[in-house]
Write a protein that holds these residues in place. Sequence first.
Motif, mmCIF file in Angstrom:
data_model
loop_
_atom_site.group_PDB
_atom_site.id
_atom_site.type_symbol
_atom_site.label_atom_id
_atom_site.label_comp_id
_atom_site.label_asym_id
_atom_site.label_seq_id
_atom_site.Cartn_x
_atom_site.Cartn_y
_atom_site.Cartn_z
ATOM 1 N N SER A 75 5.248 18.054 -8.146
ATOM 2 C CA SER A 75 4.481 19.182 -8.117
ATOM 3 C C SER A 75 3.051 19.143 -7.948
ATOM 4 O O SER A 75 2.489 18.087 -8.566
ATOM 5 C CB SER A 75 5.111 20.290 -9.044
ATOM 6 O OG SER A 75 4.565 19.809 -10.411
ATOM 7 N N ARG A 76 2.502 20.371 -7.783
ATOM 8 C CA ARG A 76 0.818 20.322 -7.695
ATOM 9 C C ARG A 76 0.473 19.979 -9.195
ATOM 10 O O ARG A 76 -0.398 19.159 -9.257
ATOM 11 C CB ARG A 76 0.725 21.646 -7.375
ATOM 12 C CG ARG A 76 0.599 21.876 -5.870
ATOM 13 C CD ARG A 76 -0.020 23.426 -5.790
ATOM 14 N NE ARG A 76 -1.238 23.813 -6.201
ATOM 15 C CZ ARG A 76 -1.727 25.147 -6.446
ATOM 16 N NH1 ARG A 76 -0.877 26.057 -6.460
ATOM 17 N NH2 ARG A 76 -2.912 25.118 -6.872
ATOM 18 N N THR A 77 0.954 20.364 -10.140
ATOM 19 C CA THR A 77 0.434 20.258 -11.393
ATOM 20 C C THR A 77 0.918 18.926 -11.881
ATOM 21 O O THR A 77 0.475 18.227 -12.789
ATOM 22 C CB THR A 77 1.208 21.350 -12.373
ATOM 23 O OG1 THR A 77 2.289 21.168 -12.439
ATOM 24 C CG2 THR A 77 0.702 22.793 -12.013
ATOM 25 N N GLY A 78 1.869 18.329 -11.500
ATOM 26 C CA GLY A 78 2.378 16.923 -11.818
ATOM 27 C C GLY A 78 3.413 16.984 -13.059
ATOM 28 O O GLY A 78 4.041 15.984 -13.401
ATOM 29 N N GLY A 79 3.662 18.176 -13.365
ATOM 30 C CA GLY A 79 4.468 18.524 -14.465
ATOM 31 C C GLY A 79 5.970 18.446 -14.149
ATOM 32 O O GLY A 79 7.086 18.161 -14.899
ATOM 33 N N ASN A 80 6.194 18.721 -12.736
ATOM 34 C CA ASN A 80 7.597 18.685 -12.228
ATOM 35 C C ASN A 80 7.908 17.551 -11.227
ATOM 36 O O ASN A 80 7.143 17.414 -10.245
ATOM 37 C CB ASN A 80 8.034 19.767 -11.625
ATOM 38 C CG ASN A 80 8.284 21.125 -12.558
ATOM 39 O OD1 ASN A 80 8.448 20.741 -13.700
ATOM 40 N ND2 ASN A 80 8.516 22.352 -11.918
ATOM 41 N N THR A 81 8.986 16.629 -11.562
ATOM 42 C CA THR A 81 9.226 15.652 -10.528
ATOM 43 C C THR A 81 10.911 15.745 -10.038
ATOM 44 O O THR A 81 11.549 16.463 -10.991
ATOM 45 C CB THR A 81 8.903 14.235 -10.866
ATOM 46 O OG1 THR A 81 9.724 14.102 -12.446
ATOM 47 C CG2 THR A 81 7.550 14.265 -11.291
ATOM 48 N N PHE A 82 11.201 15.151 -9.060
ATOM 49 C CA PHE A 82 12.574 15.259 -8.508
ATOM 50 C C PHE A 82 12.971 13.956 -7.780
ATOM 51 O O PHE A 82 11.902 13.347 -7.226
ATOM 52 C CB PHE A 82 12.848 16.445 -7.944
ATOM 53 C CG PHE A 82 14.274 16.510 -7.434
ATOM 54 C CD1 PHE A 82 14.823 16.143 -6.136
ATOM 55 C CD2 PHE A 82 15.091 17.390 -8.433
ATOM 56 C CE1 PHE A 82 16.196 16.543 -5.988
ATOM 57 C CE2 PHE A 82 16.305 17.620 -8.300
ATOM 58 C CZ PHE A 82 17.072 17.093 -7.119
ATOM 59 N N TYR A 83 14.019 13.360 -8.013
ATOM 60 C CA TYR A 83 14.288 12.091 -7.367
ATOM 61 C C TYR A 83 15.775 12.389 -6.837
ATOM 62 O O TYR A 83 16.445 12.857 -7.357
ATOM 63 C CB TYR A 83 14.249 11.026 -8.658
ATOM 64 C CG TYR A 83 12.921 10.721 -9.276
ATOM 65 C CD1 TYR A 83 12.661 11.203 -10.190
ATOM 66 C CD2 TYR A 83 12.032 9.844 -8.525
ATOM 67 C CE1 TYR A 83 11.502 11.047 -11.037
ATOM 68 C CE2 TYR A 83 10.826 9.594 -9.285
ATOM 69 C CZ TYR A 83 10.626 10.327 -10.500
ATOM 70 O OH TYR A 83 9.396 10.201 -11.284
ATOM 71 N N SER A 84 15.673 11.229 -5.641
ATOM 72 C CA SER A 84 17.171 11.165 -5.058
ATOM 73 C C SER A 84 17.917 10.356 -6.052
ATOM 74 O O SER A 84 17.576 9.434 -6.931
ATOM 75 C CB SER A 84 17.151 10.584 -3.931
ATOM 76 O OG SER A 84 16.508 9.011 -3.993
ATOM 77 N N ASP A 85 19.377 10.522 -6.026
ATOM 78 C CA ASP A 85 20.021 9.883 -7.075
ATOM 79 C C ASP A 85 19.992 8.353 -6.779
ATOM 80 O O ASP A 85 20.412 7.614 -7.663
ATOM 81 C CB ASP A 85 21.437 10.274 -6.478
ATOM 82 C CG ASP A 85 22.060 11.706 -7.149
ATOM 83 O OD1 ASP A 85 23.011 12.296 -6.628
ATOM 84 O OD2 ASP A 85 21.139 11.999 -7.939
#
Length: 127
Positions: free
Chosen positions: A52-62
């Motif tokens: 995210s813009r803030t860097g607080g949220n991330t998401f990864y592929s399995d």
Amino acid sequence: QVQLVESGGGLVQAGGSLRLSCVVSGRSADAFTMAWLRQASGMEREFVAGISRTGGNTFYSDSVKGRFTISRATSKNTVYLQMHSLKPEDTAVYFCAAEDSFPATDVKRFPHEFNYWGRGTQVTVSS
């Protein structure tokens, strides 16, 4: 004009590590949600990791969860992808992508959601 430039790709043995970098120019990178996507030969482009813009949220592929880490350095207008325990199936051209994002916590994953793209950097993992 927004430009994204990737670097850090190369040839590595299975089990090795690489760190990819994506430098944003033309606008401040903190205006964008950012992501790494990859495209293997003959395959469609697929999502790898997003932040995210803030860097607080991330998401990864399995397929990369637990091995890859996405991060951003606002002062450097740069997003990174640290890759560990690389496998031959990680071989692909890795693209950096960016999109204006509201709210600031948003993470995007699908190629059609991004308006800004780098030219890609090749990662080759030998067995």
